[in-house]
Motif scaffolding. Structure first.
Motif, short mmCIF file in Angstrom:
data_model
loop_
_atom_site.label_atom_id
_atom_site.label_comp_id
_atom_site.label_asym_id
_atom_site.label_seq_id
_atom_site.Cartn_x
_atom_site.Cartn_y
_atom_site.Cartn_z
N PRO A 34 13.03 18.33 -7.93
CA PRO A 34 14.17 18.60 -7.06
C PRO A 34 15.16 17.43 -7.03
CG PRO A 34 12.12 19.19 -5.97
CD PRO A 34 11.75 18.47 -7.22
N THR A 35 16.43 17.76 -6.95
CA THR A 35 17.49 16.73 -6.96
C THR A 35 17.27 15.70 -5.85
OG1 THR A 35 19.04 18.33 -7.86
CG2 THR A 35 19.98 16.39 -6.77
N ASP A 36 16.93 16.17 -4.67
CA ASP A 36 16.75 15.26 -3.53
C ASP A 36 15.62 14.26 -3.80
OD1 ASP A 36 17.15 14.48 -0.66
OD2 ASP A 36 15.05 15.12 -0.58
N SER A 37 14.55 14.73 -4.44
CA SER A 37 13.43 13.83 -4.74
C SER A 37 13.85 12.75 -5.72
CB SER A 37 12.26 14.63 -5.32
OG SER A 37 11.82 15.61 -4.43
N VAL A 38 14.68 13.12 -6.67
CA VAL A 38 15.13 12.13 -7.66
C VAL A 38 16.08 11.13 -7.01
CG1 VAL A 38 16.34 11.82 -9.85
CG2 VAL A 38 14.81 13.78 -9.53
N ARG A 39 16.98 11.64 -6.18
CA ARG A 39 17.94 10.73 -5.53
C ARG A 39 17.25 9.74 -4.61
NH1 ARG A 39 22.54 15.17 -4.02
NH2 ARG A 39 23.53 15.25 -6.07
N ARG A 40 16.12 10.13 -4.05
CA ARG A 40 15.43 9.26 -3.08
C ARG A 40 14.26 8.51 -3.73
NH1 ARG A 40 13.85 13.11 1.64
NH2 ARG A 40 13.15 11.16 2.57
N ALA A 41 14.40 8.29 -5.02
CA ALA A 41 13.29 7.68 -5.76
C ALA A 41 13.00 6.24 -5.36
CB ALA A 41 13.56 7.75 -7.26
N MET A 42 13.91 5.61 -4.61
CA MET A 42 13.65 4.23 -4.20
C MET A 42 13.01 4.17 -2.80
SD MET A 42 14.61 3.02 -6.94
CE MET A 42 14.46 1.26 -6.74
N GLU A 43 12.82 5.33 -2.17
CA GLU A 43 12.23 5.36 -0.83
C GLU A 43 10.70 5.52 -0.93
OE1 GLU A 43 13.84 8.28 1.87
OE2 GLU A 43 15.84 8.04 0.99
N THR A 44 10.01 4.45 -0.59
CA THR A 44 8.55 4.53 -0.64
C THR A 44 8.03 5.32 0.57
OG1 THR A 44 8.31 2.45 0.55
CG2 THR A 44 8.38 2.34 -1.85
N ALA A 45 6.78 5.68 0.52
CA ALA A 45 6.18 6.45 1.61
C ALA A 45 4.80 5.88 1.93
CB ALA A 45 6.06 7.92 1.22
N ARG A 46 4.42 6.01 3.18
CA ARG A 46 3.12 5.47 3.61
C ARG A 46 2.03 6.52 3.42
NH1 ARG A 46 0.35 5.23 8.58
NH2 ARG A 46 2.09 6.04 9.81
N GLY A 59 0.81 -1.22 0.00
CA GLY A 59 0.00 0.00 0.00
C GLY A 59 0.84 1.26 0.00
N GLY A 60 2.17 1.11 0.00
CA GLY A 60 3.05 2.28 -0.01
C GLY A 60 3.04 2.98 -1.35
N VAL A 61 3.42 4.26 -1.33
CA VAL A 61 3.52 5.03 -2.58
C VAL A 61 4.94 4.86 -3.11
CG1 VAL A 61 3.27 7.28 -3.68
CG2 VAL A 61 1.88 6.70 -1.67
N VAL A 62 5.05 4.35 -4.34
CA VAL A 62 6.34 4.17 -4.99
C VAL A 62 6.64 5.43 -5.79
CG1 VAL A 62 7.63 2.78 -6.66
CG2 VAL A 62 6.00 1.68 -5.11
N PRO A 63 7.74 6.11 -5.49
CA PRO A 63 8.01 7.39 -6.15
C PRO A 63 8.21 7.26 -7.67
CG PRO A 63 9.34 7.18 -4.17
CD PRO A 63 8.73 5.82 -4.43
N LEU A 64 7.72 8.25 -8.34
CA LEU A 64 7.94 8.38 -9.78
C LEU A 64 8.24 9.87 -10.04
CD1 LEU A 64 7.72 6.87 -12.59
CD2 LEU A 64 5.36 7.67 -12.67
#
Lengths: 303, 100
Positions: free
Chosen positions: A213-225, A167-172
């Protein structure tokens, strides 16, 4: 390696030749094009994105090309090709990068059934995600752009991917598509943000893309609840106001905004029920970005 | 108790329904149609009564399930509202009257 590491000529060579294997979140896109608008757009908007090995696997094989006809000299156009097929009508050539973006959206929404794909922006803070489903014109991209320019992490501007198992959000994290008045609104709101050149007279009016943002792209493998579901609505001059939305109605909104809810059957139902159960749900009207961001910051503080 | 001649209603089987309730509102997925519906409190309670019963219920039976008071089965306003809900359920394929 990221796109910014590639010399300009090498980027152009890959695009014009074997293709640039560009990772966007969980998918790899093989992009081919000889059009300078594509090379310039990719260099600017995807500077921080990972470039995969030239012979590596790609989920989607896309190409942007000018039709080979006399028209190319009088009123140049661009085609979007997917596996060699043309799923869309051509557009004016100056809309090439926008067409790439719309095409890549289509690739995900029509094919990524390993996720529940929701037409929603999503942002994150402290591991918790806000889902912002909304119809075109509701102001979700503007709100999303405002939030990520004030410290929220961009998960996605357009397509929120829900992991079927967790159910986590996978970044894109990809460029944020701004339209019409939103372009200048974000310029004023965050003068340092990187915006591509606006293109006019598209089906959506004037469109400009904001670099993620650069940080958002670098953390693209970190899902969020998922923690909040907010249906935004921009209304000029309106005070920022959150109104509770019942979970059942939030469920129906999410289902209505999901591209592949029906594909997943009962599993999709259970996933949305899980997401809605764990989220506070609201309708949100706003007329000024600063006020809107303050409301979201309060939500995060009180989580 | 219901008159034997009154139509009895039966929901689709429990296995064909997925549902959740939050604060009196329901979302229901009908596996047979593939559709998902938003139900208000009365409709949700009617569906739950039919699912729990596992057998056909008359409108009066359903009313009695919704309200334990002895007058429920003769409350014409409630009975009319349940009839309306059942008609909608029939249209949505969530319930149907049993053959007499």
């Amino acid at each position: 390696m990221i796109v910014a590491d590639l010399p300009e000529r090498e980027l152009a060579r890959r695009l014009a030749g074997p293709g640039l294997r560009l990772r966007t979140g969980p998918v790899v896109n093989r992009i081919q094009s000889r059009l300078t608008g594509i090379a310039e757009g990719v260099a600017l908007q995807y500077a921080d994105h990972t470039v995969e090995e030239p012979e590596g696997f790609a989920d989607f094989h896309v190409r942007l090309a000018s039709p080979r006809s006399l028209r190319r000299w009088m009123s140049p156009q661009v085609h979007f090709l997917f596996d060699g097929a043309r799923p869309f009508l051509p557009l004016p050539a100056d809309q090439a990068f926008a067409m790439l973006e719309w095409g890549l959206n289509w690739c995900v929404s029509a094919h990524c059934h390993q996720f529940l794909v929701v037409h929603a922006a999503s942002v994150e803070r402290s591991g918790l995600a806000v889902l912002l489903p909304g119809n075109p014109g509701a102001g979700k991209s503007t709100l999303c752009a405002g939030l990520v320019n004030r410290g929220w992490r961009l998960l996605s501007d357009e397509l929120s991917l829900l992991d079927l198992a967790t159910g986590g959000v996978v970044p894109l994290p990809r460029p944020v598509s701004l339209k019409n008045e939103s372009i200048d609104a974000i310029r004023r709101f965050s003068p340092g943000t990187v915006l591509g050149p606006p293109v006019h007279d598209t089906v959506k009016g004037s469109v400009a893309h904001m670099k993620p943002p650069t940080d958002s792209v670098r953390r693209a493998m970190e899902t969020a609840r998922p923690r909040w579901i907010v249906m935004p609505r921009y209304e000029g001059g309106a005070a920022a106001h959150l109104a509770p939305l019942s979970k059942a109605r939030a469920f129906m909104h999410l289902a209505d905004h999901a591209f592949n809810y029906d594909v997943h059957g009962r599993r999709g139902f259970e996933l949305l029920a899980q997401v809605v159960t764990g989220s506070a749900c609201f309708e949100f009207e706003y007329g000024a970005l600063e006020d809107a961001i303050a409301v979201f910051d309060d939500l995060a503080r009180n989580a | 108790m219901s008159l034997s001649s009154a139509p009895h209603w039966r929901s689709v089987s429990v296995d064909a329904i997925a549902w959740r309730e939050w604060n009196g509102e329901f979302v229901v997925r009908n596996e047979r149609s593939g559709s998902t519906h938003l139900l208000g409190p009365l409709a949700g309670d009617v569906l739950r009564a039919l699912l729990d019963a596992g057998q056909g219920l008359s409108v009066a039976d359903i009313a009695a399930c919704l309200d334990d008071g002895p007058k429920a089965a003769s409350d014409s306003t409630l009975l009319a509202a349940i009839e309306e809900v059942l008609s909608e359920f029939k249209r949505l394929g969530l319930a149907e009257p049993e053959a007499q």
